[in-house]
Design an enzyme around this catalytic site. Sequence first.
Site, PDB file in Angstrom:
ATOM      1  N   GLY A 230       0.859  -1.174   0.000  1.00 55.85           N
ATOM      2  CA  GLY A 230       0.000   0.000   0.000  1.00 55.85           C
ATOM      3  C   GLY A 230       0.892   1.218   0.000  1.00 55.85           C
TER       4      GLY A 230
ATOM      5  CG  ASN B 120       5.083   0.897  -0.632  1.00 54.49           C
ATOM      6  OD1 ASN B 120       5.281  -0.118   0.028  1.00 54.49           O
ATOM      7  ND2 ASN B 120       4.445   0.885  -1.795  1.00 54.49           N
TER       8      ASN B 120
ATOM      9  CE  LYS C 113       3.819  11.461  -6.290  1.00 57.86           C
ATOM     10  NZ  LYS C 113       3.741  10.597  -7.537  1.00 57.86           N
TER      11      LYS C 113
ATOM     12  CB  SER D 240       5.659  11.587 -10.748  1.00 60.38           C
ATOM     13  OG  SER D 240       5.851  11.730  -9.365  1.00 60.38           O
TER      14      SER D 240
ATOM     15  N   GLY E 255      11.210  13.727 -15.416  1.00 59.98           N
ATOM     16  CA  GLY E 255      11.515  14.241 -14.091  1.00 59.98           C
ATOM     17  C   GLY E 255      10.299  14.728 -13.330  1.00 59.98           C
TER      18      GLY E 255
ATOM     19  CG  ASP F  93       4.746   4.593  -2.899  1.00 56.31           C
ATOM     20  OD1 ASP F  93       3.767   5.321  -3.130  1.00 56.31           O
ATOM     21  OD2 ASP F  93       4.767   3.374  -3.165  1.00 56.31           O
TER      22      ASP F  93
END
Length: 307
Positions: free
Chosen positions: A39, A43, A184, A217, A222, A250
Amino acid sequence: MTRVVCVTPNPAVDVTYRVPVVEPGASHRVADVLERPGGKGVNVARVLQALGVPADVVAPLGGPGGHWLAGALAEGGLAVRAVPVAAATRRTVTVVDDSGAATAFNEPGRPLSAAEWASVVAAVTEEVRGADALVVSGSLPAGAPDDLLPRLISAARAAGVPAVADTSGPALLSAAGAGPALLKPNAEELAAAVPGLEPADAARRLLALGAGHVVVSQGADGLLGLTGDGAAWRVAAVPGVGGNPTGAGDATVAALVRGLVTGAPWPDVLADAAALGAAAVLEAAAGEVDLAAYARFLPTLNTERLA
């Protein structure tokens, strides 16, 4: 001492098979089997632990898999707040061949009751008191309340704790509206949530909804990071890194939340996140990072301001 609370709404027992080559339709002799607590929030917690940052895991856990997962996390030195649920904790299977290519099979999470979700929110509300940050990371099982992430983020904000969310779909938009310190998404998740815009403009849409920072991400391109004033920054990916990308995001989140807690300069936070994400690709299992590679990668990265 810094303490981060990591919530995994959809935990799993992660099973990794290593085989010489994957051939569709063929039988495979497995060379190695690795079972680990899984999960995305789990992580993140393991990477933070490797960096010397104490992390507490909160997750709904049920059945034999959930019992095993809680015990394995505790044996690994992580504090665990297991919320008991009736549904059995799911499993995921990742097949990694000798080329480093990874093929994942992710079971869906079993639905939880409204009362069980209320218990998750109550547990997080207790855990964030006195913490330094909250991370909510990963997918949501079917039937999860639409307002789950806003409730968790609001609990953190009420405790004066910055919240970081790594999720996708409608949950990404609802999380933005709750005012997290940072979101993120990856490029695909961002495009699905805010279609028809370039990544920087789509990220600014999340800022307008209430997010403090947004980091996207972009794989080989990058990381793209935007601050609350809409300024955009980019750090290139570490070149020539191959392996298992499952836990790269993660590890990136772990670096970002550490940077927020320590108050590091934003360009340094992004470079640190890119280096740690690349170091995670070199490991066979998510939640692990090659710290020696991380130390090599970090000095090679430079963050540039785009706008």
